[in-house]
Design an enzyme around this catalytic site. Structure first.
Site, PDB file in Angstrom:
ATOM      1  N   SER A 122       0.847  -1.183   0.000  1.00 38.66           N
ATOM      2  CA  SER A 122       0.000   0.000   0.000  1.00 38.66           C
ATOM      3  C   SER A 122       0.890   1.244   0.000  1.00 38.66           C
ATOM      4  O   SER A 122       1.687   1.417  -0.910  1.00 38.66           O
ATOM      5  CB  SER A 122      -0.952  -0.054   1.196  1.00 38.66           C
ATOM      6  OG  SER A 122      -1.990   0.870   1.070  1.00 38.66           O
ATOM      7  N   ASP A 181      -9.366  -3.745  -5.896  1.00 39.14           N
ATOM      8  CA  ASP A 181      -8.832  -2.857  -4.865  1.00 39.14           C
ATOM      9  C   ASP A 181      -9.449  -1.471  -4.983  1.00 39.14           C
ATOM     10  O   ASP A 181      -9.431  -0.854  -6.040  1.00 39.14           O
ATOM     11  CB  ASP A 181      -7.306  -2.755  -5.014  1.00 39.14           C
ATOM     12  CG  ASP A 181      -6.631  -2.203  -3.771  1.00 39.14           C
ATOM     13  OD1 ASP A 181      -7.261  -1.408  -3.055  1.00 39.14           O
ATOM     14  OD2 ASP A 181      -5.468  -2.563  -3.530  1.00 39.14           O
ATOM     15  N   HIS A 187      -7.901  -4.805  -1.719  1.00 39.96           N
ATOM     16  CA  HIS A 187      -6.721  -4.274  -1.054  1.00 39.96           C
ATOM     17  C   HIS A 187      -6.144  -5.228  -0.022  1.00 39.96           C
ATOM     18  O   HIS A 187      -4.931  -5.304   0.152  1.00 39.96           O
ATOM     19  CB  HIS A 187      -7.082  -2.942  -0.382  1.00 39.96           C
ATOM     20  CG  HIS A 187      -5.901  -2.106  -0.029  1.00 39.96           C
ATOM     21  ND1 HIS A 187      -5.069  -1.556  -0.980  1.00 39.96           N
ATOM     22  CD2 HIS A 187      -5.398  -1.717   1.176  1.00 39.96           C
ATOM     23  CE1 HIS A 187      -4.124  -0.853  -0.381  1.00 39.96           C
ATOM     24  NE2 HIS A 187      -4.290  -0.937   0.927  1.00 39.96           N
TER      25      HIS A 187
END
Length: 710
Positions: A562, A647, A682
């Site tokens: 991330s 995501d 994600h």
């Protein structure tokens, strides 16, 4: 970007290409290429040409074809490690107690427990009325609920005050767009009200029929509205109670621990605002607690006739504790309880009838401070090392002398403790088991070491390894960091990491600026126009462990996900020679295009984190480090890049574009592998065992590079 599933992202690996064992077939496997279709973007007189912008359209069959070709390439290039992946998966899984259960907690007359059954991926959420000897009531068997879905997430479990109903949120796509359902706990019936595009959370008023919830913008996924639903009515008639018009803010709703107030919160990176309503009068108007003032952050807890406020008021950068009467909540009425300290960050408070517990951080370490309300005597819980994590857990009862907290370290599995704040007696109520008969914490050593950054700042690194290593530069070393949003990665125990350490790896967490490990200033010095400190800190930490002979550049690996994936993208442009391998998970790498597109989820809410590129100073600075924009003709280390098609936080096309551009520019023959989970978002896979397969995939990449075959 922010992510909440950080623990899964910490697994990564890196390994030397000269030791890579490739089959003859992979030598002739050609890497995929993406078509180049130039898109010109101009702002502030600067022109950028993006040849891979077209990959942002996942409805385009050619985009899906490219992702599938990359997946096929990954499968072929790693086919020789398939047995190793399976062995690692079974090894890690074998350490986990499959039929495990959470520590029960008592709330409103019921004991709540979440448990797992052997061989099953998902939890079973249960409760028992009044006593642990009472019959078990199964609220949710998530295994049954998830059986027809490739991805399934249940969250926001919220039982009504009369214990008869439970609201819950479900996401089956991994876009974090939850549909709220309501279940009758007496009959097992799912009511007809289905509320889509929410955060999944909800809050009951004390009348057991009024429920507040948060809606998301369909496109940007910003949490922007609070609505009120009355049981049995059409959701189309739900009343909008509040709309957050400022696109840099998100909104949410919750109930205080005292159950007296319902609270609407609005937050941006730098600013807080709350409105409150007596939970007994859900049809009344919310009143402002303290209106937003840019730069003023605060949160509060209710106790008796006061609110206790954790705030940065009066330039209290590390926060202080204040209080204010129930009927006079404006800033001018706040009085100091615990003053600001330059060397101590106040992170949270837990309020009990007789005690106040303050979660603090000093010199990077968690501290739990216990204060007696009556005589103001105080003390700290003792901890005896520098590589641990301690935190308060579920403490829902006001009228108790018992504090429940969690503890683990780099070498010690997680435990849940109950501590009597009056007698100071401590009871271990659960200690996580490590199965398999091979783990002994005394076989491992952890420590905190300090590197020096290029500007003279000392950077802490928490490391762990199996005893007996030699400092001769030959040890494989995996360095992890995150370094954004003030999110601190504390040293924590990992079942999976044992599989690396038992094969000779050292694992390290670089506590770089951008987190809050050393206080709020540590965060401020790693954001906006100081963001590059995050990257140079990591590079300097890497060079330090090489200098100290823990490892060498040919055995050093870096991992991040991330916003930590942004870190990975930056360091491979700035210092590619320092690493043999990189794992970048769901990486935020196309900083400029994303932050210039306010239709993308999270963009507007993050101007205070990265900067607003519509302003030239921020644009120029962000452009100078954006990984995608700074790919160059160079030798890059071996790289594994992973993403999820759905995501919502870092869109799949960021790593897809990055990999395509790297393939065009890189001048080496090192591995560049890109794997897209076509069913996930994600956080990766939703089941506990499927998530372990992703860990095994990463570890196999690392071990293969090191020439470790089993």
């Amino acid at each position: 970007m922010k992510n909440l599933a950080l623990l899964l992202l910490i697994v990564a690996g890196f390994l030397s290409c000269d030791k890579r064992q490739s089959s003859k077939n992979t030598m002739n496997t050609k890497a995929p290429t993406a078509d180049k279709i130039a898109k010109t973007m101009e702002i502030h007189g600067d022109v950028r040409v993006d040849n891979y912008y077209w990959l942002n359209d996942k409805e385009n069959p050619e985009v899906i074809d490219y992702l599938e070709r990359e997946n096929d390439y990954y499968n072929k290039m790693t086919a020789h490690t398939d047995a190793l992946k399976e062995d690692l998966f079974q090894e890690i899984k074998g350490r986990i107690k499959e039929d495990d259960a959470s520590v029960p907690y008592l709330y409103n007359g019921y004991y709540y427990i979440s448990r797992f059954e052997k061989g099953k991926d998902y939890p079973i959420h249960t409760r028992r009325k009044g006593s642990m000897d009472a019959d078990e009531e199964i609220m949710f068997d998530v295994n049954e609920m998830a059986k027809d879905h490739a991805y399934y997430a249940l969250g926001g479990i919220n039982v009504s005050p009369d214990n008869k109903l439970v609201a819950f949120g479900v996401d089956t796509i991994s876009r974090r767009k939850y549909t709220i359902y309501i279940k009758n706990l007496e009959s097992g019936e799912i009511l007809k009200e289905h509320i889509p595009v929410t955060t999944g959370g909800s809050t009951w008023a004390n009348d057991n029929k009024t429920m507040f919830y948060t809606k998301k913008d369909e496109q940007t996924l910003r949490s922007n509205q609070i609505l009120k639903h009355t049981l049995g009515t059409d959701i189309e008639n739900d009343e909008v109670i509040f709309t957050e018009e400022d696109e840099t803010f998100n909104t949410y709703i919750y109930k205080t621990k005292s159950n007296k107030y319902i609270v609407i919160g609005s937050n941006s990176t730098l600013t807080s605002e709350y409105q409150i309503l007596n939970a007994d009068t859900p049809d009344a108007e919310f009143t402002m607690f303290q209106s937003r003032t840019r730069g003023l952050e605060y949160s509060f807890s209710h106790f008796n006739d006061h609110f206790y406020v954790v705030t940065n008021k009066d330039l209290a950068i590390n926060f202080k504790l204040m209080k204010t009467p129930e009927g006079e909540t404006g800033l001018e009425n706040w009085t100091e309880v615990i003053p600001h300290r330059e060397d101590v960050l106040i992170e949270d408070v837990d309020i009990f009838k007789e005690y106040l517990v303050v979660s603090e951080r000093k010199n990077g370490l968690n501290e739990l401070r216990i204060i007696n309300w009556t005589d103001r005597s105080e003390y700290y819980l003792p901890f005896d090392n520098e590589t641990y994590t301690a935190y308060t857990t579920t403490n829902l009862d006001f009228d108790t002398k018992v504090l429940r907290y969690g503890y683990n370290s780099l070498t010690t599995p997680a435990s849940v403790m109950e501590f009597n704040m009056e007698t100071k007696d401590k009871t271990v109520i659960k200690e996580t088991e490590v199965l398999g008969g091979k783990f002994d914490k005394n076989n491992y050593e952890s420590k905190r070491i300090w590197a020096t950054a290029e500007d003279g700042t000392r950077i802490p690194i928490s490391i762990v390894y199996k005893k007996g290593i030699k400092l001769d530069g030959t040890n494989p070393f995996l360095m992890y960091a995150y370094g954004s949003y003030g999110s601190t990665i504390d040293p924590y125990f990992s079942y999976a990491r044992l599989s690396l350490m038992d094969r000779g790896f050292i694992f390290g967490i670089a506590h770089v600026r951008g987190g809050e490990y050393l206080g709020r200033k540590w965060y401020d010095d790693g954001k906006l126009l100081k963001k590059k400190n995050t990257f140079t800190d990591f590079i300097d930490a890497s060079k330090y462990v090489i200098e100290q002979k823990y490892t060498s550049a040919s055995h050093l690996y870096a991992s991040g996900g991330s916003a930590g994936g942004l870190l990975m993208g930056a360091i491979v442009n700035m210092s590619p020679e320092s690493y043999n391998g990189i794992i970048a998970s769901v990486p935020f790498v196309d900083v400029m295009t994303t932050m210039l597109d306010d239709t993308i989820p999270l963009t507007t809410g993050e101007y205070d984190e990265w900067g607003n590129p519509n302003e030239k100073e921020s644009y120029d600075y962000m452009l100078s480090y954006s990984p995608y924009d700074n790919v160059k003709k160079a030798t890059y280390p071996n790289m594994l890049v992973t993403t999820g098609l759905h995501d919502s936080q870092v869109q799949y096309f960021e790593p897809a574009k990055w990999v395509a551009k790297l393939r065009e520019y890189k001048t080496d023959d090192n591995l560049l592998l890109f794997q897209t989970n076509m069913d996930a978002g994600h956080g990766g896979a939703s089941g506990r065992f499927e998530a372990l397969r992703e860990v095994a995939m990463d570890y196999a990449f690392l071990l293969d590079l090191e020439g470790i075959k089993q």
